[in-house]
Scaffold this motif. Structure first.
Motif, PDB file in Angstrom:
ATOM      1  N   ARG A   1       0.821  -1.179  -0.165  1.00 30.45           N
ATOM      2  CA  ARG A   1      -0.018   0.003   0.096  1.00 30.45           C
ATOM      3  C   ARG A   1       0.862   1.319   0.030  1.00 30.45           C
ATOM      4  O   ARG A   1       0.478   2.268  -0.691  1.00 30.45           O
ATOM      5  CB  ARG A   1      -0.944  -0.023   1.370  1.00 30.45           C
ATOM      6  CG  ARG A   1      -1.835   1.162   1.304  1.00 30.45           C
ATOM      7  CD  ARG A   1      -2.941   0.871   2.337  1.00 30.45           C
ATOM      8  NE  ARG A   1      -3.944  -0.203   2.209  1.00 30.45           N
ATOM      9  CZ  ARG A   1      -3.734  -1.290   2.800  1.00 30.45           C
ATOM     10  NH1 ARG A   1      -2.561  -1.770   3.550  1.00 30.45           N
ATOM     11  NH2 ARG A   1      -4.581  -2.398   2.519  1.00 30.45           N
ATOM     12  N   ASN A   2       1.766   1.224   0.602  1.00 27.60           N
ATOM     13  CA  ASN A   2       2.673   2.467   0.810  1.00 27.60           C
ATOM     14  C   ASN A   2       3.532   2.498  -0.287  1.00 27.60           C
ATOM     15  O   ASN A   2       3.524   3.766  -0.923  1.00 27.60           O
ATOM     16  CB  ASN A   2       3.953   2.168   1.957  1.00 27.60           C
ATOM     17  CG  ASN A   2       3.180   2.447   3.168  1.00 27.60           C
ATOM     18  OD1 ASN A   2       2.174   2.808   3.522  1.00 27.60           O
ATOM     19  ND2 ASN A   2       3.800   1.528   4.344  1.00 27.60           N
ATOM     20  N   PHE A   3       3.957   1.342  -1.128  1.00 29.64           N
ATOM     21  CA  PHE A   3       4.595   1.493  -2.240  1.00 29.64           C
ATOM     22  C   PHE A   3       3.916   1.992  -3.441  1.00 29.64           C
ATOM     23  O   PHE A   3       4.309   2.552  -4.121  1.00 29.64           O
ATOM     24  CB  PHE A   3       5.094   0.159  -2.464  1.00 29.64           C
ATOM     25  CG  PHE A   3       6.127   0.092  -3.848  1.00 29.64           C
ATOM     26  CD1 PHE A   3       7.325   0.524  -3.794  1.00 29.64           C
ATOM     27  CD2 PHE A   3       5.481  -0.587  -5.093  1.00 29.64           C
ATOM     28  CE1 PHE A   3       7.872   0.593  -5.293  1.00 29.64           C
ATOM     29  CE2 PHE A   3       6.166  -0.539  -6.384  1.00 29.64           C
ATOM     30  CZ  PHE A   3       7.486  -0.090  -6.287  1.00 29.64           C
ATOM     31  N   VAL A   4       2.517   1.746  -3.482  1.00 31.27           N
ATOM     32  CA  VAL A   4       1.576   1.918  -4.539  1.00 31.27           C
ATOM     33  C   VAL A   4       1.609   3.500  -4.564  1.00 31.27           C
ATOM     34  O   VAL A   4       1.474   4.414  -5.511  1.00 31.27           O
ATOM     35  CB  VAL A   4       0.331   1.521  -4.352  1.00 31.27           C
ATOM     36  CG1 VAL A   4      -0.753   2.040  -5.378  1.00 31.27           C
ATOM     37  CG2 VAL A   4       0.436  -0.042  -4.720  1.00 31.27           C
ATOM     38  N   GLY A   5       1.303   4.057  -3.221  1.00 33.21           N
ATOM     39  CA  GLY A   5       1.236   5.446  -3.002  1.00 33.21           C
ATOM     40  C   GLY A   5       2.414   6.291  -3.246  1.00 33.21           C
ATOM     41  O   GLY A   5       2.347   7.188  -3.962  1.00 33.21           O
TER      42      GLY A   5
ATOM     43  N   ARG B   1      -3.168  14.475   0.077  1.00 32.03           N
ATOM     44  CA  ARG B   1      -2.902  13.349   0.397  1.00 32.03           C
ATOM     45  C   ARG B   1      -3.973  12.458   0.665  1.00 32.03           C
ATOM     46  O   ARG B   1      -3.779  11.129   0.251  1.00 32.03           O
ATOM     47  CB  ARG B   1      -2.387  13.676   1.919  1.00 32.03           C
ATOM     48  CG  ARG B   1      -1.614  12.237   2.530  1.00 32.03           C
ATOM     49  CD  ARG B   1      -1.284  12.271   4.052  1.00 32.03           C
ATOM     50  NE  ARG B   1      -0.672  11.309   4.521  1.00 32.03           N
ATOM     51  CZ  ARG B   1       0.688  10.982   4.790  1.00 32.03           C
ATOM     52  NH1 ARG B   1       1.486  11.647   3.902  1.00 32.03           N
ATOM     53  NH2 ARG B   1       1.078   9.923   5.199  1.00 32.03           N
ATOM     54  N   GLU B   2      -5.035  12.859   1.112  1.00 27.33           N
ATOM     55  CA  GLU B   2      -6.396  11.788   1.212  1.00 27.33           C
ATOM     56  C   GLU B   2      -6.493  11.331  -0.312  1.00 27.33           C
ATOM     57  O   GLU B   2      -6.980  10.001  -0.495  1.00 27.33           O
ATOM     58  CB  GLU B   2      -7.519  12.354   1.805  1.00 27.33           C
ATOM     59  CG  GLU B   2      -7.292  12.828   3.089  1.00 27.33           C
ATOM     60  CD  GLU B   2      -6.282  14.052   3.441  1.00 27.33           C
ATOM     61  OE1 GLU B   2      -6.163  14.949   2.329  1.00 27.33           O
ATOM     62  OE2 GLU B   2      -5.883  14.347   4.675  1.00 27.33           O
ATOM     63  N   GLN B   3      -6.576  12.141  -1.416  1.00 28.22           N
ATOM     64  CA  GLN B   3      -6.841  11.817  -2.763  1.00 28.22           C
ATOM     65  C   GLN B   3      -6.193  10.676  -3.026  1.00 28.22           C
ATOM     66  O   GLN B   3      -6.369   9.628  -3.774  1.00 28.22           O
ATOM     67  CB  GLN B   3      -6.758  12.690  -3.653  1.00 28.22           C
ATOM     68  CG  GLN B   3      -7.490  12.507  -5.095  1.00 28.22           C
ATOM     69  CD  GLN B   3      -7.719  13.639  -5.963  1.00 28.22           C
ATOM     70  OE1 GLN B   3      -7.473  14.842  -5.465  1.00 28.22           O
ATOM     71  NE2 GLN B   3      -7.854  13.273  -7.175  1.00 28.22           N
ATOM     72  N   VAL B   4      -4.787  10.944  -2.976  1.00 26.32           N
ATOM     73  CA  VAL B   4      -3.754   9.985  -3.249  1.00 26.32           C
ATOM     74  C   VAL B   4      -3.812   8.819  -2.405  1.00 26.32           C
ATOM     75  O   VAL B   4      -4.026   7.415  -3.223  1.00 26.32           O
ATOM     76  CB  VAL B   4      -2.207  10.458  -2.968  1.00 26.32           C
ATOM     77  CG1 VAL B   4      -1.177   9.414  -3.124  1.00 26.32           C
ATOM     78  CG2 VAL B   4      -1.916  11.688  -3.883  1.00 26.32           C
ATOM     79  N   GLU B   5      -4.350   8.580  -1.271  1.00 31.51           N
ATOM     80  CA  GLU B   5      -4.598   7.474  -0.562  1.00 31.51           C
ATOM     81  C   GLU B   5      -5.362   6.738  -1.180  1.00 31.51           C
ATOM     82  O   GLU B   5      -5.584   5.494  -1.141  1.00 31.51           O
ATOM     83  CB  GLU B   5      -4.619   7.746   0.724  1.00 31.51           C
ATOM     84  CG  GLU B   5      -3.088   8.291   1.572  1.00 31.51           C
ATOM     85  CD  GLU B   5      -3.329   8.803   3.136  1.00 31.51           C
ATOM     86  OE1 GLU B   5      -4.589   8.770   3.370  1.00 31.51           O
ATOM     87  OE2 GLU B   5      -2.185   9.000   3.837  1.00 31.51           O
TER      88      GLU B   5
END
Length: 215
Positions: free
Chosen positions: A174-178, A193-197
Motif C-alpha cells: 500500500r505504501n509503495f503504490v502511493g 494526501r487523502e486523494q492519493v491514498e
C-alpha cells in the motif's frame, strides 16, 4: 606527498572512467541506449575533516575540495548519466559515532551535477518500505537542494531496490503504490494526501490477486 598521492589516485579513477566510457560510447552511440555510471554513496565519516572513506575509494573530496565535480564533468563529456545512491537516507537515522551525513552528500552531488550540467539518477541503498523513506526519496528526487530554487530540476530516473516477498506484504505494498503515484506526478502533483491514498487503495484492491500470486 599526501596531496600528490590523492591527486594521482583520484585522477587514475577519472582516467579509467574516461576509457570505459569511450569504449561504451563507441559501441552504443546512435542506438538509443543511455549510458549510466553508478557512483557509490560513501556517506560514513562524511562529517569528519579528512573524509577518509571517500579518499580511500578514489573520491578526492574534503572540506576544501569538491571531489564530485570532476566526476560529473567527466560523465558530461561522454553524455553519461550520474547515478547515485543513498537517496532514501536521513542524517539523523545513521549511527552518530560514524558521523554519517547522507543528506549532505546527496546535496553536494546534486550541486555538482548541476554545475557540470549532467543528468542525475538515483536509487535507494537499503530496502525500505516505510513512508518516511519514501518521502525522503521524493524530496531528494526534486533536486531542490536549498529549498528555495526557482529553477525546476528533478532526477531523470530512479531505481527502487528491491522487489521481494516483503514488498508485497499488505502495508508495504500500500505504501509503495502511493509512493509510485507521487513519483509519477512529480512537480505537477497538486492532489491532497487523502486523494492519493484513496487512489492507492483502489489500486491495491484491484491488484490484490496478482500480489497474492507473486507472494
Amino acid at each position: 606527498y599526501g596531496e600528490f598521492f590523492l591527486t594521482w589516485y583520484s585522477q587514475m579513477l577519472l582516467d579509467h572512467g574516461d576509457r570505459i566510457l569511450s569504449s561504451a560510447k563507441s559501441i552504443f552511440e546512435n542506438t538509443g541506449v543511455k549510458i549510466s555510471v553508478k557512483v557509490a554513496g560513501i556517506h560514513w565519516h562524511y562529517g569528519t575533516r579528512s573524509h577518509a572513506p571517500e579518499l580511500t575509494a578514489g573520491y578526492y573530496n574534503t572540506r576544501f575540495r569538491d571531489g564530485y565535480v570532476p566526476i560529473a564533468q567527466m560523465l558530461a563529456r561522454h553524455g553519461a548519466i550520474f547515478n547515485f545512491t543513498c537517496i532514501e537516507m536521513r542524517d539523523h537515522e545513521q549511527p552518530q559515532d560514524a558521523l554519517c551525513a547522507p543528506e549532505k552528500l546527496v546535496r553536494q552531488v546534486a550541486l555538482a551535477t548541476q554545475k557540470a550540467q549532467v543528468p542525475l539518477a538515483g536509487e535507494n541503498a537499503l530496502p525500505r518500505y516505510d513512508e518516511r523513506a519514501h518521502e525522503q526519496i521524493l524530496k531528494s528526487a526534486s533536486l531542490n537542494v536549498d529549498g528555495s530554487s526557482e529553477e525546476f530540476r528533478e532526477m531523470c530516473a530512479f531505481t527502487y531496490l528491491r522487489m521481494n516477498p516483503q514488498l508485497f506484504q499488505g502495508d508495504n505494498w500500500r505504501n509503495f503504490v502511493g509512493f509510485v503515484k507521487k513519483m509519477k506526478e512529480g512537480k505537477d502533483a497538486h492532489k491532497c494526501r487523502e486523494q492519493v491514498e484513496r487512489e492507492a487503495e483502489h489500486f491495491v484492491h484491484i491488484t490484490q490477486p496478482l500480489v497474492q500470486e507473486a507472494a
